[in-house]
Design a protein around this motif. Structure first.
Motif, mmCIF file in Angstrom:
data_model
loop_
_atom_site.group_PDB
_atom_site.id
_atom_site.type_symbol
_atom_site.label_atom_id
_atom_site.label_comp_id
_atom_site.label_asym_id
_atom_site.label_seq_id
_atom_site.Cartn_x
_atom_site.Cartn_y
_atom_site.Cartn_z
ATOM 1 N N MET A 72 -16.373 -15.736 9.678
ATOM 2 C CA MET A 72 -17.626 -14.282 9.737
ATOM 3 C C MET A 72 -16.527 -13.180 9.828
ATOM 4 O O MET A 72 -15.505 -12.723 10.080
ATOM 5 N N GLU A 99 -22.090 -10.340 8.643
ATOM 6 C CA GLU A 99 -21.848 -11.684 9.527
ATOM 7 C C GLU A 99 -21.359 -10.998 11.256
ATOM 8 O O GLU A 99 -22.440 -11.299 12.057
ATOM 9 N N ALA A 115 -25.069 -17.296 11.266
ATOM 10 C CA ALA A 115 -23.172 -17.063 10.880
ATOM 11 C C ALA A 115 -22.879 -18.407 10.494
ATOM 12 O O ALA A 115 -22.756 -18.955 11.510
#
Length: 413
Positions: free
Chosen positions: A393, A397, A389
């Motif tokens: 996030m 993710e 990621a």
């Protein structure tokens, strides 16, 4: 309860969450929001005690701002949970799929990590954000906040667990991990019980987790964010972006920390910028070239160009050209968010291509680098690493993938 027992309880809760329907998880998020607001008086009282203790211990204004809750901030926490409920559930999404010539179908499908440990500093809103994101993405959460927010986090966690239970999910899907520093060490060593760790805080915390953990780590980074004002920049636009990026909320990781000004723009831009920054209460730490435009500018030490101030302080330098700006950023960036203000499309394209960061902005404030501003809803943090990621996030993710292979009895030759 020992950490081992907490982690095992989270592991059991994660099995339930992995197969929970979107409707059930969304009901839990709405119930968590209701319980947060119902507990407002208790949460704000606990937070006031944390703030008073922090002020008495000499904690900086920037950290106290991160620590402090208000009715508005608590309302925003509840809104964040409701917004998560309105977002698509990533679990079960097919990332890609195909059928091979032999008739075997292959699908890559999003699945939860399992148990996510989050170690974070100072900001009690992270407790609600992290719990909500983990639950929506099918993960159990073990939340390790700092001692400075312990009373706030305890009060918030009581409300969140009540909301989870209201929806018929196991309370142990969200847990607060308490104890001395040895508990943090246990979290970092709990490979097999904790599936991934996410540190969220200052450089010291992040480095300690990255270097000391046996559990896989998703690294969120500090934000030494730069703004480069190019020779062709619309200077009114540049001034607006500068003030917003530095002043709107200086204690967060996407706030501006370093200003770079093209030498050709400096004579007209810097006098205006320095006056406006001074009016906004910003202390500028500049090179000799910057100081020549204002006696109020303090001399900048070389190490200040690596500083994440998280306060109303700003490092500033004049650079010869775009190449010099890019080179300066390459040397000092933390890989978070880097901005150019320019009217030159070639310069913008070069900046985007040559600056290595999780987010690169053209003619926009770095304060936009945020999950909510990107339309993701609440975020778990902003990753500055390059594996799994990068950038804000959000729900996707917070999942891994697995391959589902379906055949009709085919065997390999």
């Amino acid at each position: 309860m020992t950490f081992d027992r907490r982690a095992r309880a989270a592991k059991g809760a994660a099995r339930t969450l992995a197969t929970a329907s979107r409707a059930t998880k969304d009901a839990a998020l709405h119930a968590m929001a209701v319980r947060l607001l119902d507990a407002q008086e208790a949460i704000l009282a606990a937070n006031a005690a944390d703030v008073a203790a922090a002020e008495a211990s000499g904690t900086t204004r920037a950290l106290i701002d991160r620590l402090r809750l208000t009715p508005e901030r608590l309302g925003a926490m509840a809104d964040g949970l409701r917004q998560l409920a309105g977002l698509p559930d990533p679990v079960g999404d097919v990332v890609r799929g195909w059928t091979n010539p032999n008739g075997v179908s292959v699908r890559q499908v999003r699945v939860p990590f399992g148990v996510v440990g989050i170690i974070y500093e100072a900001r009690p809103n992270v407790t609600a954000d992290a719990a909500g994101i983990a639950l929506k993405s099918g993960n159990a959460a073990l939340l390790r906040g700092s001692s400075s927010t312990l009373a706030s986090n305890r009060a918030i966690m009581v409300a969140l667990r009540e909301g989870v239970a209201d929806a018929g999910l196991p309370e142990d899907a969200v847990q607060l991990v308490e104890g001395d520093r040895s508990v943090t060490a246990e979290m970092m060593a709990a490979r097999g019980l904790v599936d991934v760790l996410i540190p969220r805080g200052g450089a010291g915390l992040i480095n300690a987790v990255v270097e000391g953990s046996k559990v896989p780590v998703i690294e969120t980074g500090t934000g030494n964010c730069h703004l480069f004002v190019d020779a062709s920049a619309d200077q009114d636009m540049a001034l607006d972006i500068l003030l917003n990026a530095k002043v709107q909320r200086p204690s967060v990781c996407n706030a501006l920390e370093t200003l770079l000004v093209h030498a050709d723009a400096a004579p007209t831009f810097l006098p205006r910028a320095l006056a406006a920054l001074a009016d906004a209460g910003v202390t500028v730490h500049g090179t000799d070239a910057v100081r020549s435009y204002s006696d109020a500018v303090l001399p900048a030490r070389e190490d200040e160009f690596d500083e994440e101030y998280l306060s109303l302080d700003l490092a500033a330098a004049v650079v010869d050209d775009l190449d010099a700006a890019i080179e300066h950023i390459r040397e000092h960036t933390t890989g978070h968010s880097e901005t150019i203000v320019t009217s030159d499309l070639v310069a913008a394209d070069r900046f985007v291509a040559e600056v290595d960061a999780a987010a690169v902005l053209v003619n926009a404030s770095s304060r936009f680098v945020d999950g909510g501003e990107f339309g993701f809803g609440a975020e778990i943090g902003i990753s500055t690493q390059k594996l799994h990621a990068r950038g804000p996030m959000a729900l996707p993710e917070m999942t891994s993938t697995k391959y589902v292979v379906t055949g009709r009895g085919q065997t390999r030759a």
